[in-house]
Design a protein around this motif. Structure first.
Motif, PDB file in Angstrom:
ATOM      1  N   ARG A 235       3.953  -4.542   4.773  1.00 42.20           N
ATOM      2  CA  ARG A 235       2.602  -4.350   4.244  1.00 42.20           C
ATOM      3  C   ARG A 235       2.161  -2.903   4.423  1.00 42.20           C
ATOM      4  N   PRO A 236       1.585  -2.307   3.381  1.00 38.66           N
ATOM      5  CA  PRO A 236       1.169  -0.899   3.480  1.00 38.66           C
ATOM      6  C   PRO A 236       0.072  -0.659   4.529  1.00 38.66           C
TER       7      PRO A 236
ATOM      8  N   TRP B  47       7.771   4.217  10.575  1.00 28.26           N
ATOM      9  CA  TRP B  47       7.036   3.279   9.724  1.00 28.26           C
ATOM     10  C   TRP B  47       6.874   3.805   8.298  1.00 28.26           C
ATOM     11  N   GLY B  48       7.783   4.666   7.877  1.00 26.28           N
ATOM     12  CA  GLY B  48       7.718   5.229   6.528  1.00 26.28           C
ATOM     13  C   GLY B  48       6.798   6.423   6.420  1.00 26.28           C
ATOM     14  N   GLY B  49       6.362   6.955   7.554  1.00 27.93           N
ATOM     15  CA  GLY B  49       5.475   8.116   7.556  1.00 27.93           C
ATOM     16  C   GLY B  49       6.194   9.370   7.091  1.00 27.93           C
TER      17      GLY B  49
ATOM     18  N   THR C 243      11.523  -0.560   2.569  1.00 29.26           N
ATOM     19  CA  THR C 243      10.140  -0.195   2.240  1.00 29.26           C
ATOM     20  C   THR C 243       9.800   1.157   2.846  1.00 29.26           C
ATOM     21  N   TYR C 244      10.141   1.327   4.123  1.00 29.78           N
ATOM     22  CA  TYR C 244       9.853   2.594   4.798  1.00 29.78           C
ATOM     23  C   TYR C 244      10.538   3.754   4.078  1.00 29.78           C
ATOM     24  N   GLN C 245      11.813   3.554   3.691  1.00 33.27           N
ATOM     25  CA  GLN C 245      12.548   4.620   3.010  1.00 33.27           C
ATOM     26  C   GLN C 245      11.901   4.963   1.678  1.00 33.27           C
TER      27      GLN C 245
ATOM     28  N   THR D 151       8.698   7.397   1.756  1.00 34.23           N
ATOM     29  CA  THR D 151       8.770   8.779   2.221  1.00 34.23           C
ATOM     30  C   THR D 151       9.850   9.546   1.453  1.00 34.23           C
ATOM     31  N   ASP D 152       9.702  10.858   1.416  1.00 38.73           N
ATOM     32  CA  ASP D 152      10.690  11.711   0.757  1.00 38.73           C
ATOM     33  C   ASP D 152      11.856  12.067   1.679  1.00 38.73           C
TER      34      ASP D 152
END
Length: 152
Positions: free
Chosen positions: A11-12, A80-82, A135-137, A140-141
Protein backbone atom coordinates in the motif's frame (compact mmCIF):
# COMPACT_ATOMS: atom_id res chain seq x y z
CA UNK A 1 -0.89 -12.49 9.51
CA UNK A 2 1.57 -13.06 6.67
CA UNK A 3 -1.08 -12.35 4.01
CA UNK A 4 -2.13 -9.17 5.79
CA UNK A 5 1.50 -8.07 6.11
CA UNK A 6 2.14 -8.67 2.41
CA UNK A 7 -1.01 -6.76 1.42
CA UNK A 8 -0.19 -3.87 3.75
CA UNK A 9 3.40 -3.63 2.53
CA UNK A 10 2.23 -2.95 -1.03
CA UNK A 11 0.00 0.00 0.00
CA UNK A 12 1.36 3.44 -0.92
CA UNK A 13 0.24 4.97 2.41
CA UNK A 14 2.59 2.67 4.34
CA UNK A 15 5.58 4.87 3.57
CA UNK A 16 3.77 7.79 5.23
CA UNK A 17 3.57 5.97 8.56
CA UNK A 18 7.09 4.55 8.30
CA UNK A 19 8.50 6.73 11.14
CA UNK A 20 5.85 5.46 13.57
CA UNK A 21 6.41 1.85 12.51
CA UNK A 22 10.19 2.16 12.93
CA UNK A 23 9.84 3.84 16.34
CA UNK A 24 7.49 1.09 17.54
CA UNK A 25 9.89 -1.54 16.27
CA UNK A 26 12.81 0.03 18.16
CA UNK A 27 10.85 -0.11 21.42
CA UNK A 28 9.92 -3.76 20.82
CA UNK A 29 13.54 -4.62 20.06
CA UNK A 30 14.82 -3.04 23.28
CA UNK A 31 12.10 -4.54 25.47
CA UNK A 32 12.57 -8.06 24.11
CA UNK A 33 16.36 -8.00 23.54
CA UNK A 34 15.90 -8.57 19.83
CA UNK A 35 13.45 -11.46 20.04
CA UNK A 36 10.36 -9.57 18.82
CA UNK A 37 9.95 -7.20 15.88
CA UNK A 38 6.89 -6.01 13.99
CA UNK A 39 8.07 -7.96 10.96
CA UNK A 40 8.37 -11.08 13.10
CA UNK A 41 4.92 -10.57 14.61
CA UNK A 42 3.55 -10.46 11.07
CA UNK A 43 4.97 -13.93 10.50
CA UNK A 44 7.86 -12.85 8.29
CA UNK A 45 11.50 -13.82 8.91
CA UNK A 46 13.17 -10.95 10.75
CA UNK A 47 16.56 -10.20 12.25
CA UNK A 48 18.54 -7.42 13.82
CA UNK A 49 21.57 -6.40 11.81
CA UNK A 50 24.43 -4.85 13.78
CA UNK A 51 26.99 -3.13 11.60
CA UNK A 52 29.63 -0.48 12.30
CA UNK A 53 28.73 3.03 11.21
CA UNK A 54 30.94 4.01 8.29
CA UNK A 55 31.69 7.44 9.79
CA UNK A 56 31.36 6.91 13.55
CA UNK A 57 32.63 3.34 13.83
CA UNK A 58 29.89 2.80 16.41
CA UNK A 59 27.64 -0.28 16.21
CA UNK A 60 24.27 0.42 14.59
CA UNK A 61 21.25 -1.89 14.98
CA UNK A 62 18.40 -2.17 12.49
CA UNK A 63 15.51 -4.62 12.36
CA UNK A 64 15.10 -6.06 8.87
CA UNK A 65 13.09 -8.60 6.96
CA UNK A 66 15.38 -11.28 5.58
CA UNK A 67 15.15 -14.13 3.13
CA UNK A 68 16.84 -17.38 4.14
CA UNK A 69 18.90 -19.06 1.42
CA UNK A 70 20.39 -22.25 2.83
CA UNK A 71 22.83 -21.15 5.54
CA UNK A 72 23.02 -17.69 3.98
CA UNK A 73 20.81 -14.68 4.58
CA UNK A 74 19.60 -12.34 1.85
CA UNK A 75 18.83 -8.69 2.60
CA UNK A 76 17.27 -6.05 0.37
CA UNK A 77 17.95 -2.35 0.90
CA UNK A 78 14.46 -1.32 -0.11
CA UNK A 79 13.93 1.70 2.15
CA UNK A 80 10.24 0.93 1.47
CA UNK A 81 10.68 2.19 -2.09
CA UNK A 82 11.93 5.59 -0.97
CA UNK A 83 14.25 7.70 -3.12
CA UNK A 84 17.49 7.05 -1.23
CA UNK A 85 19.40 3.97 -0.22
CA UNK A 86 19.00 3.06 3.46
CA UNK A 87 21.98 4.04 5.60
CA UNK A 88 22.53 0.47 6.75
CA UNK A 89 23.46 -0.50 3.16
CA UNK A 90 26.17 2.17 3.07
CA UNK A 91 27.48 0.98 6.43
CA UNK A 92 27.47 -2.65 5.26
CA UNK A 93 29.34 -1.73 2.07
CA UNK A 94 32.00 0.06 4.14
CA UNK A 95 32.13 -2.63 6.86
CA UNK A 96 30.99 -6.01 5.49
CA UNK A 97 31.70 -7.91 8.72
CA UNK A 98 28.57 -7.68 10.84
CA UNK A 99 26.40 -9.53 13.34
CA UNK A 100 22.84 -10.73 12.97
CA UNK A 101 20.48 -11.58 15.80
CA UNK A 102 17.82 -14.07 14.74
CA UNK A 103 15.28 -14.99 17.44
CA UNK A 104 17.65 -13.91 20.19
CA UNK A 105 20.72 -15.74 18.83
CA UNK A 106 23.66 -13.76 17.48
CA UNK A 107 25.86 -14.87 14.59
CA UNK A 108 28.82 -13.22 12.88
CA UNK A 109 28.40 -12.78 9.13
CA UNK A 110 30.24 -11.40 6.14
CA UNK A 111 28.22 -9.42 3.59
CA UNK A 112 28.64 -9.22 -0.15
CA UNK A 113 26.54 -7.06 -2.44
CA UNK A 114 24.92 -8.92 -5.33
CA UNK A 115 24.90 -7.16 -8.69
CA UNK A 116 24.19 -7.87 -12.33
CA UNK A 117 23.18 -11.40 -13.27
CA UNK A 118 23.64 -12.68 -9.73
CA UNK A 119 21.16 -10.10 -8.41
CA UNK A 120 18.74 -10.77 -11.27
CA UNK A 121 18.87 -14.53 -10.64
CA UNK A 122 18.04 -14.21 -6.93
CA UNK A 123 15.26 -11.60 -7.35
CA UNK A 124 12.42 -14.17 -7.80
CA UNK A 125 13.45 -15.82 -4.50
CA UNK A 126 13.28 -12.46 -2.75
CA UNK A 127 9.88 -11.59 -4.21
CA UNK A 128 8.50 -15.00 -3.27
CA UNK A 129 9.12 -14.16 0.39
CA UNK A 130 8.12 -10.48 0.17
CA UNK A 131 6.18 -9.55 -3.01
CA UNK A 132 6.28 -5.88 -2.04
CA UNK A 133 9.90 -5.74 -3.21
CA UNK A 134 8.52 -5.44 -6.76
CA UNK A 135 6.33 -2.53 -5.63
CA UNK A 136 9.24 -0.86 -3.86
CA UNK A 137 11.44 -1.25 -6.96
CA UNK A 138 8.77 0.27 -9.20
CA UNK A 139 8.39 3.24 -6.83
CA UNK A 140 12.00 4.39 -7.16
CA UNK A 141 14.55 5.12 -9.87
CA UNK A 142 17.40 3.51 -7.95
CA UNK A 143 18.20 -0.19 -8.07
CA UNK A 144 17.46 -1.78 -4.70
CA UNK A 145 20.67 -3.13 -3.20
CA UNK A 146 20.76 -6.85 -2.43
CA UNK A 147 23.24 -8.47 -0.03
CA UNK A 148 24.19 -12.05 0.71
CA UNK A 149 25.32 -12.61 4.27
CA UNK A 150 27.38 -15.74 4.84
CA UNK A 151 28.39 -17.14 8.24
CA UNK A 152 31.80 -15.86 9.29
Amino acid sequence: MRKIARWTAARPWLTKIRPAVLATDKVLLKLTKGRVTLVGIAGMPSLILTVKGRKSGQPRDIALLYVPDGKDILLVGSNWGGPGHPVWTLNLMANPDATVNVKGRSHNVHARQLTGEERTAIWPTLVKTWPAYNTYQSNTDRELRVFRLTPA
